[in-house]
Design an enzyme around this catalytic site. Sequence first.
Site, PDB file in Angstrom:
ATOM      1  CD1 TRP A 108      -2.134  -2.244   1.716  1.00  0.00           C
ATOM      2  CD2 TRP A 108      -3.004  -1.149  -0.019  1.00  0.00           C
ATOM      3  NE1 TRP A 108      -3.161  -3.006   1.224  1.00  0.00           N
ATOM      4  CE2 TRP A 108      -3.719  -2.361   0.160  1.00  0.00           C
ATOM      5  CE3 TRP A 108      -3.374  -0.295  -1.059  1.00  0.00           C
ATOM      6  CZ2 TRP A 108      -4.781  -2.728  -0.669  1.00  0.00           C
ATOM      7  CZ3 TRP A 108      -4.429  -0.665  -1.892  1.00  0.00           C
ATOM      8  CH2 TRP A 108      -5.125  -1.867  -1.682  1.00  0.00           C
ATOM      9  CE  LYS A 117      -7.897  -2.221   4.234  1.00  0.00           C
ATOM     10  NZ  LYS A 117      -8.263  -3.492   3.608  1.00  0.00           N
ATOM     11  CG  ASP A 175      -3.244   4.356   3.957  1.00  0.00           C
ATOM     12  OD1 ASP A 175      -4.283   4.234   4.619  1.00  0.00           O
ATOM     13  OD2 ASP A 175      -3.019   3.690   2.922  1.00  0.00           O
TER      14      ASP A 175
END
Length: 360
Positions: free
Chosen positions: A101, A195, A171
Amino acid sequence: MRKYNFYAGPSTLPVEVLEELKEEIADYYGQGLSMIETSHRSPMYDSVHSETIELFHELMSIPKNYKVLFIGGGATLQFGMVPMNLLKSGTTAEYIKSGSWAGKAVNDARTIGPVRILWDGKESSYTTLPDAASIRPGNDAAYLHVTSNETIGGIQWKEFPKTGEVPLVADMSSDILSRVFAIRDFGLIYAGAQKNIGPAGVTVVIIREDLAVASPENLPAYLRYKIHAEKNSLYNTPPVFAVYAMHKVLKWLKARGGVQGIEKLNARKAGAIYSVIDKNPEFYSSPVDKKVRSNMNVVFRLPSEDLEKQFLSHAQENGMLGLKGHRDVGGCRASLYNAMPLEGAQALANFMQTFAAEKG
């Protein structure tokens, strides 16, 4: 009978929240219509919108000089919005490349302007992180970006770099609201909700006001943090259902001791799984440096791919879903987000122990 959902996202939601949504889906508190039908300008939605922002401030101890924004496009849109808004002429965007990511964020930033990688975990196959104290932003840094928890690789920052005057950007899609940390150390935090804090469809951006105000004027309106901040995330129609569901998740979290309470529970859940891995080193292995093992995503391997297939099949037969590792790395992965009950983690730990005893 509900099954234990170990998918990495979209992920498990609190049963209590799902029951409330079911109860209110056609008629919200006797209003004669659903929350997902009403105008986003109506008092009915406005109260939910405002209280959701207030709950973020309360649960995360967010200072008054920070704005909480609700934006579409997932964390993926933020890979581009961050450099679009923060990367000014004559400056460089700095990144810690800690995994998949973080790598995607780097790639998008490079389409906007100059990027400098301060640390790259490629040599270790992205199984560890640098010492936070060793990270020193450059004099020309516009910001330093980190990925707080790599969902695929199962690594998590336990302490964050201190960046001084350089804004620290994170993030936090897969571990926001899972543990206590100081917001004031960050200039901007973003997180896809799907999530840990709600269904897919909304991204939460927490940004210091001075950074939001400084958004360049030459960007399209939706891509400017300043516009979202000025309009209280109502510049366009927000993802109403996602915010409405997230509001319920935040109230659920508050009722269970807030972030402090869930952090302790998350440590117990992860500890139950890691304990089985460590007690059976000839059968289970985790590639992750123990100092940075994620409490959200536990990745592990078995002695062979055939055994892994058997493990996944038997786990599913026993009501445990989503344990297959990401397609890029294989193996197994148990995602233990806030809404995963302790009983679910314990059930998986017991299953793992039994499976090792039978097949080892």
